[in-house]
Design an enzyme around this catalytic site. Structure first.
Site, PDB file in Angstrom:
ATOM      1  N   CYS A  32       6.702  85.359  93.214  1.00  0.00           N
ATOM      2  CA  CYS A  32       7.232  85.913  91.596  1.00  0.00           C
ATOM      3  C   CYS A  32       6.205  86.936  91.278  1.00  0.00           C
ATOM      4  CB  CYS A  32       7.022  84.520  90.808  1.00  0.00           C
ATOM      5  SG  CYS A  32       7.729  84.964  89.044  1.00  0.00           S
ATOM      6  N   CYS A  49       3.890  59.621  88.229  1.00  0.00           N
ATOM      7  CA  CYS A  49       3.568  60.957  88.207  1.00  0.00           C
ATOM      8  C   CYS A  49       1.948  61.292  88.231  1.00  0.00           C
ATOM      9  CB  CYS A  49       4.146  61.594  87.089  1.00  0.00           C
ATOM     10  SG  CYS A  49       3.692  60.843  85.668  1.00  0.00           S
TER      11      CYS A  49
END
Length: 409
Positions: free
Chosen positions: A58, A362
């Site tokens: 990116c 999570c």
């Protein structure tokens, strides 16, 4: 200058050298020099790079704080996240079959929170810089879905009309089946002119829904999300799995654990991520602290075809966990708590001795704590599957399969 050799990665993705000395954006095996400031090496220079160092894909990686690990190979990141799970379990004396990490692709994140602010020349929107409140525009972001990128220009327009130069908007943009679902916080108080302007932006950008500090501005079409055979319209900004791929993988894993059971309790059920797909073959009782999410799940179930009975209950499982006599009627339990885990509910599950538990988490550390409680009560942890929906981040999700020892596979 101080020169160090990186031994391992920390849980936030920093390289760690003996000391410990923390070095941002460094990888195991690298020799790095820089200025030592306490326990941190600043202005690091890579003298000997790792074979796992790659060029960040990116353009925004060096300045944007949205990703932490684009400088590392995909395999290194996958192995690192698996090792985090291994070490968390090891810290409580547990071992299990830890499967290889499953990772969502780039351009798959279907929700992002853009920061937006007015400037002298107009407005800007993007993600915060690393360890900073400065906003970095990210027009070529490769993390989010292409549809979400349209939310950047919208976020700028919202900042122009809805905030001062001293304030910052948080614009939560979700890619739904019917278009963008946008929830804004931190803006000016609503008045007549602002409502009219916001409604015009909702129409201009063909948004499915726009809310402003929890107040509905407009809904052109309900912003549905697919959950198994059902479609659900979540409350604005409510919890949603980060990627469609991740949601499908987690659901498949939960189904694998639960198997052909007749009745399932889904605890911390959200809007039905697991409850609705499980209802294709079992009766499900869904429990969640948010009445709005329970309503959304119920509506989705009633409008779907071919599902077995789903009941809902609004209940704070931290303060009022389901008790053993309430749990004993279920063949299996699915539990998907927030990062803090669910110590109180896990304690009741340990007593209830439900045959099968699918634990979605999570947070590997709180998962390990919960796993220790269950294993001390007679459960076997068959396997754990790490799932990486938050690609290039330090975030780790997982699913663990628990069965009572006398029926363990």
């Amino acid at each position: 200058m101080t020169t160090v050799t990186i031994e391992r990665l920390g849980q936030q993705g920093d390289g760690i050298a003996p000391g410990p000395i923390f070095v941002p954006l460094a990888l195991p095996g690298e020799v790095v020099s820089g200025i030592l400031d306490g326990t941190h090496l600043t202005e690091p220079r890579i003298d000997t790079p790792s074979a796992d160092r790659v060029s960040p894909p990116c353009l925004h990686f060096r300045s944007c704080g949205g990703c932490q690990m684009q400088h590392a190979s995909d395999q290194l990141v996958a192995d690192w996240k698996r090792d985090i799970v291994v070490m968390a379990l090891k810290s409580v004396g547990l071992e299990a079959d830890i499967r290889p990490t499953v990772t969502s692709s780039d351009r798959s994140r279907r929700r992002a929170v853009f920061a937006a602010r007015r400037t002298k020349k107009g407005a800007m929107a993007g993600f915060h810089a690393r360890k900073s409140d400065a906003i970095i525009p990210v027009p070529d972001c490769i993390l989010v879905t292409p549809a979400l990128l349209a939310g950047l220009k919208l976020s700028e327009d919202l900042a122009l009309v809805g905030t001062s130069r001293k304030a910052e908007l948080a614009v939560t943009v979700t890619d739904s089946l019917e278009g963008l679902d946008v929830a804004v916080t931190g803006g000016k108080p609503l008045d007549g002119p602002l409502r009219i302007t916001l409604a015009a932006l909702c129409e201009q950008y063909r948004l499915a829904r726009l809310t402003w500090d929890d107040e509905l501005i407009g809904m052109r079409v309900p912003p549905a999300q697919r959950m198994g055979k059902a479609q659900v319209v979540p409350p604005p900004g409510s919890f949603l799995q980060a990627t469609e791929h991740g949601q499908m993988k987690l659901t498949d894993l939960v189904k694998e654990i639960v198997g052909p059971t007749k009745s399932v309790a889904d605890l911390f059920a959200g809007c039905g991520t697991f409850a609705l797909p499980l209802a294709e073959s079992a009766e499900v009782h869904a429990v969640e602290g948010s009445s709005e999410m329970m309503h959304a799940l119920d509506v989705g179930w009633r409008q779907a075809q071919g599902l077995k009975r789903v009941t809902t209950e609004t209940r704070d499982l931290f303060r009022r966990p389901l008790l053993p006599d309430e749990l004993s009627r279920f063949d299996a339990v699915v539990i998907d708590p927030p990062r803090a885990g669910a110590a109180a509910q896990i304690a009741e599950l340990a007593v209830a001795q439900v045959p099968v538990i699918a634990h979605v988490s999570c947070n590997p550390q709180t998962f390990a704590r919960d796993a220790e409680t269950l294993c001390n009560a007679g459960y076997v942890l068959d396997w754990v599957q790490p799932v990486d929906q938050f690609r290039w981040s330090a975030h780790v999700e997982l699913v663990g399969a628990f069965r009572l020892a006398h029926i363990a596979a």
